[in-house]
Design a protein around this motif. Structure first.
Motif, PDB file in Angstrom:
ATOM      1  N   ILE B  35      55.929  66.787  -2.306  1.00 45.00           N
ATOM      2  CA  ILE B  35      54.593  66.873  -2.902  1.00 45.00           C
ATOM      3  C   ILE B  35      54.223  65.489  -3.422  1.00 45.00           C
ATOM      4  O   ILE B  35      54.954  64.907  -4.224  1.00 45.00           O
ATOM      5  CB  ILE B  35      54.575  67.878  -4.070  1.00 45.00           C
ATOM      6  CG1 ILE B  35      54.979  69.262  -3.560  1.00 45.00           C
ATOM      7  CG2 ILE B  35      53.187  67.935  -4.695  1.00 45.00           C
ATOM      8  CD1 ILE B  35      54.993  70.311  -4.634  1.00 45.00           C
ATOM      9  N   TYR B  36      53.096  64.976  -2.996  1.00 44.74           N
ATOM     10  CA  TYR B  36      52.614  63.687  -3.498  1.00 44.74           C
ATOM     11  C   TYR B  36      51.765  63.917  -4.726  1.00 44.74           C
ATOM     12  O   TYR B  36      50.924  64.793  -4.755  1.00 44.74           O
ATOM     13  CB  TYR B  36      51.752  62.989  -2.431  1.00 44.74           C
ATOM     14  CG  TYR B  36      52.533  62.437  -1.282  1.00 44.74           C
ATOM     15  CD1 TYR B  36      52.451  63.022  -0.036  1.00 44.74           C
ATOM     16  CD2 TYR B  36      53.348  61.321  -1.433  1.00 44.74           C
ATOM     17  CE1 TYR B  36      53.149  62.518   1.030  1.00 44.74           C
ATOM     18  CE2 TYR B  36      54.060  60.805  -0.366  1.00 44.74           C
ATOM     19  CZ  TYR B  36      53.961  61.411   0.861  1.00 44.74           C
ATOM     20  OH  TYR B  36      54.649  60.907   1.918  1.00 44.74           O
ATOM     21  N   VAL B  43      49.167  66.733  -3.273  1.00 43.39           N
ATOM     22  CA  VAL B  43      49.165  66.936  -1.823  1.00 43.39           C
ATOM     23  C   VAL B  43      50.541  67.428  -1.411  1.00 43.39           C
ATOM     24  O   VAL B  43      51.540  66.762  -1.619  1.00 43.39           O
ATOM     25  CB  VAL B  43      48.864  65.605  -1.095  1.00 43.39           C
ATOM     26  CG1 VAL B  43      48.992  65.779   0.394  1.00 43.39           C
ATOM     27  CG2 VAL B  43      47.478  65.123  -1.468  1.00 43.39           C
ATOM     28  N   GLU B  44      50.563  68.604  -0.814  1.00 42.29           N
ATOM     29  CA  GLU B  44      51.851  69.143  -0.383  1.00 42.29           C
ATOM     30  C   GLU B  44      52.062  68.788   1.078  1.00 42.29           C
ATOM     31  O   GLU B  44      51.468  69.390   1.966  1.00 42.29           O
ATOM     32  CB  GLU B  44      51.879  70.656  -0.573  1.00 42.29           C
ATOM     33  CG  GLU B  44      53.282  71.221  -0.556  1.00 42.29           C
ATOM     34  CD  GLU B  44      53.311  72.704  -0.851  1.00 42.29           C
ATOM     35  OE1 GLU B  44      52.216  73.293  -0.959  1.00 42.29           O
ATOM     36  OE2 GLU B  44      54.404  73.252  -0.962  1.00 42.29           O
ATOM     37  N   ILE B  75      61.551  60.211   4.719  1.00 41.76           N
ATOM     38  CA  ILE B  75      62.578  60.684   3.799  1.00 41.76           C
ATOM     39  C   ILE B  75      63.954  60.482   4.435  1.00 41.76           C
ATOM     40  O   ILE B  75      64.886  59.996   3.787  1.00 41.76           O
ATOM     41  CB  ILE B  75      62.369  62.171   3.452  1.00 41.76           C
ATOM     42  CG1 ILE B  75      61.044  62.346   2.712  1.00 41.76           C
ATOM     43  CG2 ILE B  75      63.514  62.693   2.602  1.00 41.76           C
ATOM     44  CD1 ILE B  75      60.692  63.769   2.416  1.00 41.76           C
ATOM     45  N   MET B  76      64.063  60.817   5.718  1.00 40.16           N
ATOM     46  CA  MET B  76      65.352  60.642   6.381  1.00 40.16           C
ATOM     47  C   MET B  76      65.762  59.184   6.418  1.00 40.16           C
ATOM     48  O   MET B  76      66.935  58.848   6.267  1.00 40.16           O
ATOM     49  CB  MET B  76      65.270  61.179   7.818  1.00 40.16           C
ATOM     50  CG  MET B  76      65.307  62.680   7.897  1.00 40.16           C
ATOM     51  SD  MET B  76      64.711  63.257   9.480  1.00 40.16           S
ATOM     52  CE  MET B  76      65.906  62.567  10.573  1.00 40.16           C
ATOM     53  N   ALA B  77      64.789  58.327   6.616  1.00 40.48           N
ATOM     54  CA  ALA B  77      65.108  56.903   6.710  1.00 40.48           C
ATOM     55  C   ALA B  77      65.401  56.295   5.353  1.00 40.48           C
ATOM     56  O   ALA B  77      66.060  55.267   5.262  1.00 40.48           O
ATOM     57  CB  ALA B  77      63.953  56.160   7.369  1.00 40.48           C
ATOM     58  N   GLY B  78      64.886  56.914   4.306  1.00 44.88           N
ATOM     59  CA  GLY B  78      65.171  56.411   2.977  1.00 44.88           C
ATOM     60  C   GLY B  78      64.027  55.676   2.330  1.00 44.88           C
ATOM     61  O   GLY B  78      64.197  55.005   1.321  1.00 44.88           O
ATOM     62  N   PHE B  79      62.817  55.779   2.896  1.00 47.02           N
ATOM     63  CA  PHE B  79      61.691  55.070   2.300  1.00 47.02           C
ATOM     64  C   PHE B  79      60.977  55.911   1.261  1.00 47.02           C
ATOM     65  O   PHE B  79      60.124  55.425   0.534  1.00 47.02           O
ATOM     66  CB  PHE B  79      60.681  54.692   3.389  1.00 47.02           C
ATOM     67  CG  PHE B  79      61.270  53.921   4.518  1.00 47.02           C
ATOM     68  CD1 PHE B  79      60.977  54.240   5.818  1.00 47.02           C
ATOM     69  CD2 PHE B  79      62.141  52.859   4.282  1.00 47.02           C
ATOM     70  CE1 PHE B  79      61.517  53.515   6.868  1.00 47.02           C
ATOM     71  CE2 PHE B  79      62.695  52.145   5.323  1.00 47.02           C
ATOM     72  CZ  PHE B  79      62.376  52.470   6.623  1.00 47.02           C
ATOM     73  N   ASP B  80      61.297  57.161   1.197  1.00 46.54           N
ATOM     74  CA  ASP B  80      60.577  58.068   0.318  1.00 46.54           C
ATOM     75  C   ASP B  80      61.561  59.124  -0.131  1.00 46.54           C
ATOM     76  O   ASP B  80      62.609  59.315   0.495  1.00 46.54           O
ATOM     77  CB  ASP B  80      59.441  58.723   1.116  1.00 46.54           C
ATOM     78  CG  ASP B  80      58.270  59.066   0.235  1.00 46.54           C
ATOM     79  OD1 ASP B  80      57.202  59.389   0.781  1.00 46.54           O
ATOM     80  OD2 ASP B  80      58.429  59.010  -1.005  1.00 46.54           O
ATOM     81  N   ASN B  81      61.233  59.868  -1.194  1.00 46.52           N
ATOM     82  CA  ASN B  81      62.164  60.904  -1.613  1.00 46.52           C
ATOM     83  C   ASN B  81      61.536  62.289  -1.519  1.00 46.52           C
ATOM     84  O   ASN B  81      60.315  62.422  -1.557  1.00 46.52           O
ATOM     85  CB  ASN B  81      62.620  60.644  -3.046  1.00 46.52           C
ATOM     86  CG  ASN B  81      63.831  61.482  -3.385  1.00 46.52           C
ATOM     87  OD1 ASN B  81      64.499  61.987  -2.479  1.00 46.52           O
ATOM     88  ND2 ASN B  81      64.100  61.640  -4.656  1.00 46.52           N
TER      89      ASN B  81
END
Lengths: 270, 294, 307
Positions: B35-36, B43-44, B75-81
């Motif tokens: 969720i942002y 924003v989901e 998320i998988m790459a690690g740029f976001d959680n």
């Protein structure tokens, strides 16, 4: 900010509250506050080289006095008028010249070498020539301001015309437009963003030039006022002058920005 | 550890299973949510998105614009959680709510617009990973890079800058740059989106050959349904925002793939299934006026 | 030496440079050198350019010397200035033969260069930090925006009072303009770098420090160099003003002084010299930029050939 708030569907008060509590705002306010604090402490004698500088409080006091003098407001008027003359003249002469140079190759060949030759000469170097040439002091100062903004706007407009995508003019031709129609309907509107940029940069240069010209050769205006404060060793007056000039410059930039946004409703200027 | 593939001619109807599998790169995505701006615009992007990826599998994700595919990849790459759920890589936690993921050379990304450093030559780009991680010396890295470039047919471009290469070549260099780090997973975010069909076809062939050779786990995001079916072992369909996996399709085409499969009956049937699944979501997204989420 | 000889030598040098450039063009178009020279000399473009320039000089000459129009009657004529410039024994003490001429040039160049180098070093660091660290940006940006609107020349009186001496004051004011321009452009450069480059570097294993040197610095280079060119021009602009207001020696001082002393041809000599020196310094910065950003050049060349 209200517009932005509406865009994201969040209420205005929430947006304001978030701004004031945002990290950026807090840090910025802290920095500004520390700056004034250091200034105050330094001027009170704690920092060695700042003994000549008055404290912020003194400056505010002097500022208040100045605001009551008609001469102060007259200086504002004089400087603004000069900026207006020079700037407007530069736009009136510069924009057509830039458009012509970008549009017509022959015209560019005639004028560009001369333009490029004269451009590196700093506007203030023109002061003596200007004084010798123009009959009155006012016109000579107006000429200097004109030079500053003129080269900028021509360069920007020229760049703007050259960067119009070919597809636009090709599309017009395939619709059967004459060169005149292409010029007025396509080239001119497409150049407006560059005109806006040229104006924004130009107004900054114009202010710089006006202030300097007033210091060197003027008898009225904000620059002159600051210089006179210097001659009278009235340091607080100098700082008041500087602040006034800064504010005046900021106001003019905002005005130019508003004009640019009015000209280009489809583009928001950063 | 990877071993060279030994294929055996199998019957066309069953899915080709390589004799030697890669042992790394198994992903378990469990009920991931994102969720942002929870207190603000809320924003989901993802909601209870789950999938299991076995080691060495070629997975494709399709879905309408803005549905959250790129969010999952980020998320998988690690740029976001993530804000909900968890992701496990080879049974080690990769991302949980308390433990944010960090980017690393075990999950290298190939970007949509291409992210080769324009100020470095091709060779400098390719050796960047090993050199920066201090895994190899510069000369070793250069040797290895040249080998890989030769295999890919790009020998001769080492001293050119990316700006001088065509987009197909740039992508190949970028994939080489990723592979030289021996990652567990290769993450591809619509890498061929901006290409014309002809270059795309050639790029597909290259990618398939690469996959057959290295058998890395590949996570591939695309809009192009044919591309997804042609390249992948499994195709997941993601719903429009909030995104979760609506449908999973196992692609029963044998490897190595070839272009004649594009017009086979099997292919057409699978495509019909996918089209229907995606179209519903696309319509929803279109009506809601979704804008492309960067 | 006779001024006419010097003039002819200068003219010959100009022709040589022009001829050499034609050689490069000839190679590009695959025709002989002589043919290329003829082509250029007879092209409409070249003739018009020469015509424009000649017109200007003629106009100047006619207004000032031949017709003696009212507004122009105090200005010096073009020939007068040229002769004075090349005169071994100049009437007003400034020509290419006199030591004073070069002293003035040296002073101005020294001030401009010092200010420029300082401003570039500090400005680039400052701009990089502002773009790199959100914290730093939050603290410094409001301060920068507070001080920036004040025109640099308004600082002159204060600078003279606070700093020990006129030289540091003039250099400081010049430094200030260049500093703000460089900082802002560097900041813009850092902000213009596509997020993908950062992400790619991070997943390839780069540490924060490596990110700074491998992504931020090269990525911001184009903007930094544009900023440096602008700041060079801005530096000269402020310098001349500062010199006119307050300094001894220097081209700005020369121009103002010769006006006060009614040595008008020297004004023109000063202006032309300023233009030349200013142009040369910008050209130097530009060529350094081109060397450092070879990747851009090649990319642009590819575009030009294809487009």
């Amino acid at each position: 900010m209200a517009r932005a708030a509406k865009m994201y569907g969040v209420s205005f008060t929430v947006k304001v509250r978030r701004l004031f509590s945002s990290k950026g705002f807090v840090r910025g306010s802290l920095a500004v506050f520390t700056f004034f604090l250091l200034w105050q402490i330094g001027s009170m004698g704690l920092l060695p080289f700042m003994h000549a500088i008055p404290t912020p409080i003194e400056v505010v006091k002097v500022f208040w006095e100045f605001l009551h003098l008609t001469k102060y407001w007259q200086s504002w008027g004089n400087s603004f008028l000069r900026v207006a003359y020079g700037f407007v003249a530069a736009q009136i002469l510069g924009i057509p010249l830039g458009l012509g140079m970008g549009w017509n190759r022959n015209f560019k060949d005639l004028t560009y070498p001369l333009f490029e030759l004269l451009r590196p000469i700093p506007p203030l170097a023109w002061v003596p020539v200007s004084i010798l040439f123009w009959p009155t002091n006012e016109t000579s100062i107006a000429f200097i301001t004109f030079i500053g903004a003129f080269f900028t706007i021509v360069l920007n407009v020229l760049g703007g015309v050259s960067s119009i995508p070919r597809e636009l003019t090709n599309a017009a031709v395939s619709f059967g437009a004459s060169p005149k129609q292409i010029f007025w309907r396509i080239v001119l509107p497409a150049t407006i963003p560059s005109i806006a940029t040229g104006m924004m940069v130009g107004i900054g240069i114009t202010w710089n030039v006006v202030i300097a010209a007033e210091m060197i050769a003027g008898n009225t205006g904000l620059g002159r006022m600051t210089w006179e404060a210097y001659l009278a060793s009235h340091t607080a007056g100098i700082i008041v002058g500087m602040i006034s000039i800064g504010v005046a410059g900021y106001v003019s930039s905002m005005a130019v920005k508003a004009i640019s946004e009015w000209l280009m409703p489809w583009k928001k200027i950063f | 550890m990877q071993e060279v593939l030994k294929t055996k001619e199998a019957d066309q109807s069953s899915r080709q299973v390589p004799e030697c599998l890669t042992t790394e790169g198994a992903l378990s995505i469990r009920e991931v949510g994102k969720i942002y701006d929870p207190e603000g615009v809320h924003v989901e992007a993802l909601a209870k998105c789950s999938m299991e990826i076995t080691a060495g599998e070629f997975v494709a994700i399709v879905g309408p614009s803005g549905c959250g595919k790129s969010t999952l990849l980020n998320i998988m790459a690690g740029f976001d959680n993530l804000t909900e759920g968890e992701i496990f890589l080879d049974n080690q936690p990769l991302a949980t709510v308390d433990q944010p993921p960090r980017p690393g050379p075990d999950r290298v990304v190939v970007f949509q617009q291409g992210a080769l450093f324009p100020w470095k030559t091709v060779l400098e780009n390719v050796i960047y990973g090993p050199v920066v991680q201090k895994g190899m010396s510069v000369s070793e890295a250069e040797k290895r890079a040249k080998e890989m470039l030769m295999r890919v047919g790009l020998i001769g471009t080492e001293n050119s800058y990316p700006g001088q290469l065509s987009s197909g070549m740039q992508r190949r260099v970028e994939i080489t740059r990723a592979l030289i780090n021996n990652p567990k997973i290769l993450l591809l975010d619509e890498p061929y989106r901006a290409m014309d069909t002809i270059t795309k076809g050639a790029s597909h062939q290259y990618l398939l050959e690469l996959y057959d050779l290295t058998r890395k786990t590949i996570f591939f995001i695309t809009h192009d349904l044919e591309e997804a079916l042609f390249l992948a072992d499994t195709v997941h369909v993601m719903t429009s925002r909030p995104g979760f996996i609506k449908k999973t399709l196992a692609v029963n085409l044998p490897r190595p793939r070839n272009f004649s499969m594009l017009i086979s009956k099997q292919f057409m049937e699978m495509k019909a299934e996918l089209v229907e699944a995606v179209h519903q979501e696309a319509l929803k997204a279109f009506i809601a006026g979704e804008r492309e989420m960067a | 030496m006779n001024p006419y000889i010097i003039l002819s030598l200068l003219f010959a040098a100009l022709l040589a440079v022009g001829a050499w450039r034609q050689k490069k063009k000839a190679a590009l178009y695959d025709i002989s050198w002589a043919a290329q020279i003829k082509e250029t000399l007879t092209s409409k473009s070249f003739l018009l350019q020469m015509a424009g320039f000649v017109c200007f000089i003629t106009f100047w000459h006619v207004c000032v010397v031949a017709l003696r129009l009212p507004w122009f009657n105090r200005l010096p004529g073009p020939w007068e200035c040229l002769v004075e410039w090349l005169n071994p024994d100049p009437d007003y003490g400034i020509s290419i033969y006199t030591k004073d001429y070069y002293t003035h040039i040296l002073y101005s160049t020294y001030r401009a260069t010092t200010a420029f180098v300082l401003a570039s070093a500090l400005g680039i660091c400052f701009g990089l930090m502002m773009g790199w660290s959100r914290k730093f940006y939050d603290y410094s940006f409001p301060l920068v925006e507070l001080i920036r609107p004040v025109p640099p020349l308004a600082w002159v009186p204060l600078a003279i009072l606070v700093l020990p001496g006129i030289e540091p004051a003039v250099i400081f004011v010049t430094f200030l303009v260049a500093f703000f321009v460089t900082t802002l452009n560097t900041l813009l450069g850092v902000q213009s770098i596509d997020e993908s480059y950062f992400r790619a570097a991070r997943c390839l294993g780069a540490s924060k420090k490596q990110l700074l040197f491998d992504v931020v610095l090269p990525g911001a280079m184009p903007f930094i160099f544009t900023g440096l060119q602008i700041s060079m021009g801005a530096a000269w602009f402020s310098l001349v003003a500062g010199e006119m207001i307050a300094a001894q020696y220097g081209l700005g001082y020369l121009i103002w002084d010769s006006y006060s002393l009614i040595q008008y041809p020297v004004i023109v000599i000063g202006m032309v010299t300023l233009g030349l020196v200013g142009w040369a310094s910008s050209a130097i910065v530009r060529s350094i930029g081109r060397k450092l950003m070879a990747w851009r050049e090649r990319e642009l060349n590819v575009c030009n050939l294809g487009g």
